[in-house]
Design a protein around this motif. Structure first.
Motif, PDB file in Angstrom:
ATOM      1  N   PRO A 199       0.828  -1.214   0.000  1.00 27.75           N
ATOM      2  CA  PRO A 199       0.000   0.000   0.000  1.00 27.75           C
ATOM      3  C   PRO A 199       0.860   1.261   0.000  1.00 27.75           C
ATOM      4  O   PRO A 199       1.799   1.381   0.789  1.00 27.75           O
ATOM      5  CB  PRO A 199      -0.795  -0.122   1.294  1.00 27.75           C
ATOM      6  CG  PRO A 199      -0.843  -1.601   1.573  1.00 27.75           C
ATOM      7  CD  PRO A 199       0.489  -2.113   1.099  1.00 27.75           C
ATOM      8  N   GLU A 200       0.545   2.176  -0.909  1.00 28.04           N
ATOM      9  CA  GLU A 200       1.271   3.445  -1.024  1.00 28.04           C
ATOM     10  C   GLU A 200       0.922   4.311   0.177  1.00 28.04           C
ATOM     11  O   GLU A 200      -0.170   4.219   0.724  1.00 28.04           O
ATOM     12  CB  GLU A 200       0.885   4.136  -2.331  1.00 28.04           C
ATOM     13  CG  GLU A 200       1.509   5.505  -2.544  1.00 28.04           C
ATOM     14  CD  GLU A 200       3.013   5.541  -2.458  1.00 28.04           C
ATOM     15  OE1 GLU A 200       3.541   6.298  -1.621  1.00 28.04           O
ATOM     16  OE2 GLU A 200       3.685   4.809  -3.213  1.00 28.04           O
ATOM     17  N   PHE A 201       1.854   5.137   0.595  1.00 28.13           N
ATOM     18  CA  PHE A 201       1.585   6.071   1.691  1.00 28.13           C
ATOM     19  C   PHE A 201       2.488   7.284   1.582  1.00 28.13           C
ATOM     20  O   PHE A 201       3.529   7.233   0.945  1.00 28.13           O
ATOM     21  CB  PHE A 201       1.782   5.406   3.064  1.00 28.13           C
ATOM     22  CG  PHE A 201       3.170   4.862   3.299  1.00 28.13           C
ATOM     23  CD1 PHE A 201       4.222   5.692   3.687  1.00 28.13           C
ATOM     24  CD2 PHE A 201       3.433   3.511   3.135  1.00 28.13           C
ATOM     25  CE1 PHE A 201       5.503   5.183   3.896  1.00 28.13           C
ATOM     26  CE2 PHE A 201       4.706   2.994   3.346  1.00 28.13           C
ATOM     27  CZ  PHE A 201       5.741   3.837   3.736  1.00 28.13           C
ATOM     28  N   THR A 202       2.053   8.361   2.195  1.00 26.10           N
ATOM     29  CA  THR A 202       2.874   9.543   2.432  1.00 26.10           C
ATOM     30  C   THR A 202       2.648   9.928   3.881  1.00 26.10           C
ATOM     31  O   THR A 202       1.505  10.163   4.291  1.00 26.10           O
ATOM     32  CB  THR A 202       2.493  10.715   1.516  1.00 26.10           C
ATOM     33  OG1 THR A 202       2.662  10.299   0.148  1.00 26.10           O
ATOM     34  CG2 THR A 202       3.374  11.932   1.784  1.00 26.10           C
ATOM     35  N   LEU A 203       3.711   9.922   4.662  1.00 30.57           N
ATOM     36  CA  LEU A 203       3.651  10.268   6.077  1.00 30.57           C
ATOM     37  C   LEU A 203       4.719  11.310   6.384  1.00 30.57           C
ATOM     38  O   LEU A 203       5.652  11.506   5.612  1.00 30.57           O
ATOM     39  CB  LEU A 203       3.891   9.021   6.949  1.00 30.57           C
ATOM     40  CG  LEU A 203       2.837   7.914   6.868  1.00 30.57           C
ATOM     41  CD1 LEU A 203       3.309   6.676   7.616  1.00 30.57           C
ATOM     42  CD2 LEU A 203       1.500   8.391   7.411  1.00 30.57           C
ATOM     43  N   THR A 204       4.604  11.933   7.538  1.00 28.52           N
ATOM     44  CA  THR A 204       5.579  12.921   7.984  1.00 28.52           C
ATOM     45  C   THR A 204       6.677  12.220   8.775  1.00 28.52           C
ATOM     46  O   THR A 204       6.389  11.374   9.621  1.00 28.52           O
ATOM     47  CB  THR A 204       4.870  13.969   8.877  1.00 28.52           C
ATOM     48  OG1 THR A 204       3.816  14.546   8.117  1.00 28.52           O
ATOM     49  CG2 THR A 204       5.826  15.049   9.316  1.00 28.52           C
ATOM     50  N   ASP A 205       7.932  12.593   8.497  1.00 31.06           N
ATOM     51  CA  ASP A 205       9.041  11.984   9.239  1.00 31.06           C
ATOM     52  C   ASP A 205       9.342  12.775  10.508  1.00 31.06           C
ATOM     53  O   ASP A 205       8.650  13.740  10.850  1.00 31.06           O
ATOM     54  CB  ASP A 205      10.280  11.808   8.351  1.00 31.06           C
ATOM     55  CG  ASP A 205      10.997  13.105   8.004  1.00 31.06           C
ATOM     56  OD1 ASP A 205      10.641  14.187   8.530  1.00 31.06           O
ATOM     57  OD2 ASP A 205      11.940  13.037   7.191  1.00 31.06           O
ATOM     58  N   GLN A 206      10.391  12.351  11.204  1.00 30.03           N
ATOM     59  CA  GLN A 206      10.776  12.951  12.486  1.00 30.03           C
ATOM     60  C   GLN A 206      11.109  14.437  12.365  1.00 30.03           C
ATOM     61  O   GLN A 206      11.070  15.159  13.350  1.00 30.03           O
ATOM     62  CB  GLN A 206      11.952  12.185  13.108  1.00 30.03           C
ATOM     63  CG  GLN A 206      13.276  12.349  12.376  1.00 30.03           C
ATOM     64  CD  GLN A 206      13.399  11.527  11.101  1.00 30.03           C
ATOM     65  OE1 GLN A 206      12.669  10.557  10.908  1.00 30.03           O
ATOM     66  NE2 GLN A 206      14.337  11.902  10.230  1.00 30.03           N
ATOM     67  N   ASP A 207      11.421  14.901  11.162  1.00 28.35           N
ATOM     68  CA  ASP A 207      11.761  16.314  10.948  1.00 28.35           C
ATOM     69  C   ASP A 207      10.594  17.112  10.365  1.00 28.35           C
ATOM     70  O   ASP A 207      10.757  18.283  10.015  1.00 28.35           O
ATOM     71  CB  ASP A 207      12.976  16.423  10.016  1.00 28.35           C
ATOM     72  CG  ASP A 207      14.202  15.765  10.616  1.00 28.35           C
ATOM     73  OD1 ASP A 207      14.464  15.965  11.819  1.00 28.35           O
ATOM     74  OD2 ASP A 207      14.896  15.032   9.889  1.00 28.35           O
ATOM     75  N   ALA A 259       8.139  13.308  19.217  1.00 29.75           N
ATOM     76  CA  ALA A 259       8.527  12.091  19.943  1.00 29.75           C
ATOM     77  C   ALA A 259       9.473  11.243  19.091  1.00 29.75           C
ATOM     78  O   ALA A 259      10.423  10.638  19.609  1.00 29.75           O
ATOM     79  CB  ALA A 259       7.289  11.279  20.331  1.00 29.75           C
ATOM     80  N   LEU A 260       9.219  11.218  17.779  1.00 28.95           N
ATOM     81  CA  LEU A 260      10.092  10.463  16.871  1.00 28.95           C
ATOM     82  C   LEU A 260      11.478  11.090  16.814  1.00 28.95           C
ATOM     83  O   LEU A 260      12.491  10.381  16.809  1.00 28.95           O
ATOM     84  CB  LEU A 260       9.476  10.396  15.474  1.00 28.95           C
ATOM     85  CG  LEU A 260       8.129   9.681  15.368  1.00 28.95           C
ATOM     86  CD1 LEU A 260       7.603   9.753  13.947  1.00 28.95           C
ATOM     87  CD2 LEU A 260       8.220   8.245  15.849  1.00 28.95           C
ATOM     88  N   LYS A 261      11.547  12.406  16.761  1.00 31.76           N
ATOM     89  CA  LYS A 261      12.826  13.111  16.704  1.00 31.76           C
ATOM     90  C   LYS A 261      13.632  12.831  17.970  1.00 31.76           C
ATOM     91  O   LYS A 261      14.836  12.559  17.908  1.00 31.76           O
ATOM     92  CB  LYS A 261      12.593  14.620  16.525  1.00 31.76           C
ATOM     93  CG  LYS A 261      13.875  15.416  16.355  1.00 31.76           C
ATOM     94  CD  LYS A 261      14.603  15.012  15.075  1.00 31.76           C
ATOM     95  CE  LYS A 261      15.851  15.814  14.845  1.00 31.76           C
ATOM     96  NZ  LYS A 261      16.580  15.353  13.661  1.00 31.76           N
ATOM     97  N   LYS A 262      12.963  12.884  19.119  1.00 29.89           N
ATOM     98  CA  LYS A 262      13.629  12.605  20.400  1.00 29.89           C
ATOM     99  C   LYS A 262      14.170  11.172  20.409  1.00 29.89           C
ATOM    100  O   LYS A 262      15.315  10.932  20.798  1.00 29.89           O
ATOM    101  CB  LYS A 262      12.619  12.815  21.540  1.00 29.89           C
ATOM    102  CG  LYS A 262      13.194  12.577  22.924  1.00 29.89           C
ATOM    103  CD  LYS A 262      12.149  12.910  23.997  1.00 29.89           C
ATOM    104  CE  LYS A 262      12.774  12.801  25.358  1.00 29.89           C
ATOM    105  NZ  LYS A 262      12.200  11.783  26.192  1.00 29.89           N
ATOM    106  N   PRO A 318       5.050  -0.286  18.208  1.00 28.67           N
ATOM    107  CA  PRO A 318       4.001   0.356  19.015  1.00 28.67           C
ATOM    108  C   PRO A 318       4.295   1.771  19.499  1.00 28.67           C
ATOM    109  O   PRO A 318       3.426   2.636  19.387  1.00 28.67           O
ATOM    110  CB  PRO A 318       3.816  -0.596  20.188  1.00 28.67           C
ATOM    111  CG  PRO A 318       4.256  -1.931  19.654  1.00 28.67           C
ATOM    112  CD  PRO A 318       5.384  -1.615  18.709  1.00 28.67           C
ATOM    113  N   ALA A 319       5.465   2.042  20.049  1.00 25.83           N
ATOM    114  CA  ALA A 319       5.696   3.369  20.629  1.00 25.83           C
ATOM    115  C   ALA A 319       7.178   3.669  20.781  1.00 25.83           C
ATOM    116  O   ALA A 319       7.937   2.844  21.287  1.00 25.83           O
ATOM    117  CB  ALA A 319       5.010   3.491  21.984  1.00 25.83           C
ATOM    118  N   ALA A 320       7.565   4.869  20.372  1.00 22.07           N
ATOM    119  CA  ALA A 320       8.960   5.318  20.491  1.00 22.07           C
ATOM    120  C   ALA A 320       9.381   5.337  21.957  1.00 22.07           C
ATOM    121  O   ALA A 320       8.573   5.633  22.844  1.00 22.07           O
ATOM    122  CB  ALA A 320       9.104   6.709  19.888  1.00 22.07           C
TER     123      ALA A 320
END
Length: 159
Positions: free
Chosen positions: A14-22, A80-83, A42-44
């Motif tokens: 499945p194609e997707f476009t999501l936002t990254d940590q930045d 949270a992803l960036k951290k 599940p969780a960072a």
């Protein structure tokens, strides 16, 4: 809550476009013509997810030398992803899927067993996607510890 449909080898990813940590958009289509490993956690910054992410970090060179790019996806927000990325020195993109659209498209969200109880949440899953965008290896309910070694073995990648 029903478990979303599971993907099988040979199906288009499945194609997707999501936002990254930045905060930048990342699409699966950005990697057309390349092999990609998409994994859901599940969780960072939780113990199992840290173990799994560091396992990918520590094995990134063998995966890259076999032509794979790694993308990690969770429902965590970009800060949270960036951290998580910074604290663990993670060397691959972490993508935010807060509304679980991509989790559901990949069958990576639904009922699972947690400490003997049935709960609804992210199903730790990993998918290998080939250059044509097809799933070559769908793995559900993977273990955080030792997962990348098992994945490399299944993909025929030497250390």
């Amino acid at each position: 809550m029903t478990t979303s449909t599971r993907l099988e080898a040979g199906q288009p990813a499945p194609e997707f476009t999501l936002t990254d940590q930045d905060g930048s958009p990342v699409s699966l289509g950005d990697y057309a013509g390349d092999k990609v490993i998409v994994y859901f956690y599940p969780a960072a910054s939780t113990p199992g997810c840290t173990t799994e992410a560091c396992d990918f970090r520590d094995n990134i060179n063998s995966l890259k030398s076999a032509g794979y790019t790694v993308l990690g996806i969770s429902k965590d927000a970009a800060p949270a992803l960036k951290k998580f990325q910074t604290e663990q020195g993670l060397n691959f993109p972490l993508l935010s899927d807060p509304d679980l659209t991509v989790h559901n498209a990949y069958g990576a969200y639904g009922e699972k067993s947690l400490y003997g109880k049935t709960v609804t949440g992210t199903i730790r899953s990993t998918f290998a996607v080939d250059e044509a965008g097809a799933i070559t290896l769908p793995l559900y309910n993977v273990k955080a510890t030792g997962h990348v070694a098992s994945l490399r073995k299944k993909l025929g990648i030497d250390a």
